[in-house]
Design a protein around this motif. Structure first.
Motif, PDB file in Angstrom:
ATOM      1  N   GLU A   1      28.002  17.738  83.664  1.00 58.71           N
ATOM      2  CA  GLU A   1      28.715  16.980  84.679  1.00 58.71           C
ATOM      3  C   GLU A   1      28.023  17.090  86.044  1.00 58.71           C
ATOM      4  O   GLU A   1      27.882  16.105  86.740  1.00 58.71           O
ATOM      5  CB  GLU A   1      30.168  17.455  84.780  1.00 58.71           C
ATOM      6  N   GLU A   2      27.624  18.300  86.388  1.00 60.18           N
ATOM      7  CA  GLU A   2      26.965  18.503  87.681  1.00 60.18           C
ATOM      8  C   GLU A   2      25.614  17.798  87.715  1.00 60.18           C
ATOM      9  O   GLU A   2      25.246  17.202  88.725  1.00 60.18           O
ATOM     10  CB  GLU A   2      26.803  19.999  87.968  1.00 60.18           C
TER      11      GLU A   2
ATOM     12  N   ARG B   1      26.212  14.139  88.257  1.00 57.16           N
ATOM     13  CA  ARG B   1      26.598  13.917  89.652  1.00 57.16           C
ATOM     14  C   ARG B   1      25.375  13.954  90.568  1.00 57.16           C
ATOM     15  O   ARG B   1      25.216  13.104  91.448  1.00 57.16           O
ATOM     16  CB  ARG B   1      27.623  14.961  90.095  1.00 57.16           C
TER      17      ARG B   1
END
Length: 124
Positions: free
Chosen positions: A1-2, A5
């Motif tokens: 997820e990071e 992002r």
């Protein structure tokens, strides 16, 4: 997820700078979109096509073929163009002066032969 992002954020920053430094942000929609298509092709970023464009709402569906970072990748079953999502959002946001959200809906890495994106002004 990071990681996703960070790729989107990096793309957004690059898209915003690309728009500010390479495109004329003071022209009408049609001229802006034509410039964007021409510059992306000239700089070998990809072949941009607008399938739908609602100038009133800012909603668009577009494709990028022969794109710099994805065309030719093996099929993984996943959409992988997170950087491009940010890049498109940054460009559209720089032109409209509104925050944009872009989501990839078709991807070369999922077995599609073009990367397709849906973009629109974000609610935030």
């Amino acid at each position: 997820e990071e990681m996703i992002r960070l790729f989107r954020k990096s793309g957004w920053l690059a898209g915003e700078e690309f728009a500010k430094n390479v495109l004329d942000l003071n022209t009408d929609w049609n001229e802006f979109l034509a410039q964007l298509q021409a510059k992306m092709k000239q700089l070998r970023i990809g072949v941009l096509r607008f399938e739908e464009m609602d100038k009133q709402t800012g909603h668009a569906i577009l494709t990028i073929g022969e794109d710099l970072d994805c065309s030719g990748l093996p099929v993984t079953g996943e959409c992988v163009c997170n950087y491009d999502e940010g890049f498109i959002s940054g460009i559209m946001g720089a032109y409209t002066k509104k925050p944009y959200e872009t989501v990839e809906v078709d991807c070369w890495a999922r077995g599609d032969r073009v990367c397709r994106f849906e973009t629109h002004p974000s609610e935030t």
